[in-house]
Design an enzyme around this catalytic site. Structure first.
Site, short mmCIF file in Angstrom:
data_model
loop_
_atom_site.label_atom_id
_atom_site.label_comp_id
_atom_site.label_asym_id
_atom_site.label_seq_id
_atom_site.Cartn_x
_atom_site.Cartn_y
_atom_site.Cartn_z
N ARG A 38 7.09 27.77 21.14
CA ARG A 38 6.53 26.71 20.31
C ARG A 38 5.01 26.75 20.33
NH1 ARG A 38 10.34 21.60 22.26
NH2 ARG A 38 12.35 22.66 21.97
N LYS A 98 24.37 27.28 23.50
CA LYS A 98 23.60 26.06 23.68
C LYS A 98 24.20 25.01 22.75
CE LYS A 98 18.82 24.47 22.90
NZ LYS A 98 17.44 24.95 22.68
N GLU A 131 13.19 28.34 30.89
CA GLU A 131 13.16 28.76 29.49
C GLU A 131 11.79 28.41 28.93
OE1 GLU A 131 14.75 27.05 25.23
OE2 GLU A 131 16.06 26.81 26.98
#
Length: 213
Positions: free
Chosen positions: A48, A132, A44
């Site tokens: 960011r 998640k 993943e």
């Protein structure tokens, strides 16, 4: 386009979803190869940093054996950039109905973040079977996940946040846990230093630990 069920199966088989922060797109391919060498075929790449989309594109092009998702997707623009770069699935820290709807419209499997029953029920409304659980440790950890499995036995969880070698195997003993998200094997300093051999070693250790769960 990979079907959502196939994405879920591949993440379940890996048992571990490395959460990657890349400051330089040039590190994307060496990192992906280091993960493969350590025994992981999924990653993943988080949005960011500005390098995320290019990093995903390079992984998809040069390391085709790697299943590459886009994480920390917060906006429609990021979602579009992730899709254009070739991301095969989307992960979000929270549950944003607009992002979920846009991902589903684009045919992109999505794993949204939840940490309470309301979030689980929102996911069910959209036909999702995997979420998640974030942040895992600060919001109840294993006991909380076990409590959620009572009313929601069909939901699978990818706990992320506070997962480490110290508790990974314990999380993976919970049947409702599909896999765990973690970043210790892809530490940003190791990536900056180009220490991909150490990343492979840590990944190999993490994979061995995950198999004990």
């Amino acid at each position: 386009m990979v079907a959502a069920t196939d994405i879920q199966a591949r993440i379940a088989a890996a048992r571990l979803l490395p959460v990657v922060v890349l400051e330089r797109a040039d590190d994307a391919v060496p990192l992906a190869k280091a993960l493969l060498k350590g025994g992981l075929t999924v990653a993943e790449v988080t949005f960011r940093t500005p390098a995320a989309a290019e990093a995903i594109a390079r992984m998809r092009k040069d390391v085709p054996d790697m299943l590459v998702g886009a994480g920390t997707v917060l906006t429609q623009e990021q979602l579009a950039d992730a899709g254009a770069a070739g991301a095969q699935f989307i992960v979000t820290p929270g549950f944003n109905p607009a992002i979920v709807e846009a991902a589903q419209s684009a045919g992109l499997p999505i794993i949204p973040g939840v940490n309470n029953p309301t979030g689980v029920e929102q996911a069910m409304v959209y036909g999702l079977e995997t979420v998640k659980f974030f942040p895992a440790e600060p919001t109840g950890g294993i006991p909380f996940i076990k409590a959620l499995t009572g009313p929601y036995p069909g939901m699978r969880f990818v706990p992320t946040g506070g997962i480490s070698p110290a508790n990974l195997a314990f999380y993976l003993t919970v049947p409702a846990v599909l896999a765990c998200g973690g970043s210790w094997m892809v530490d940003a300093k190791l990536i900056r230093d180009g220490n991909f051999e150490e990343i492979s070693r840590l990944t190999e250790d993490a994979v061995a630990l995950a198999r004990k769960g």
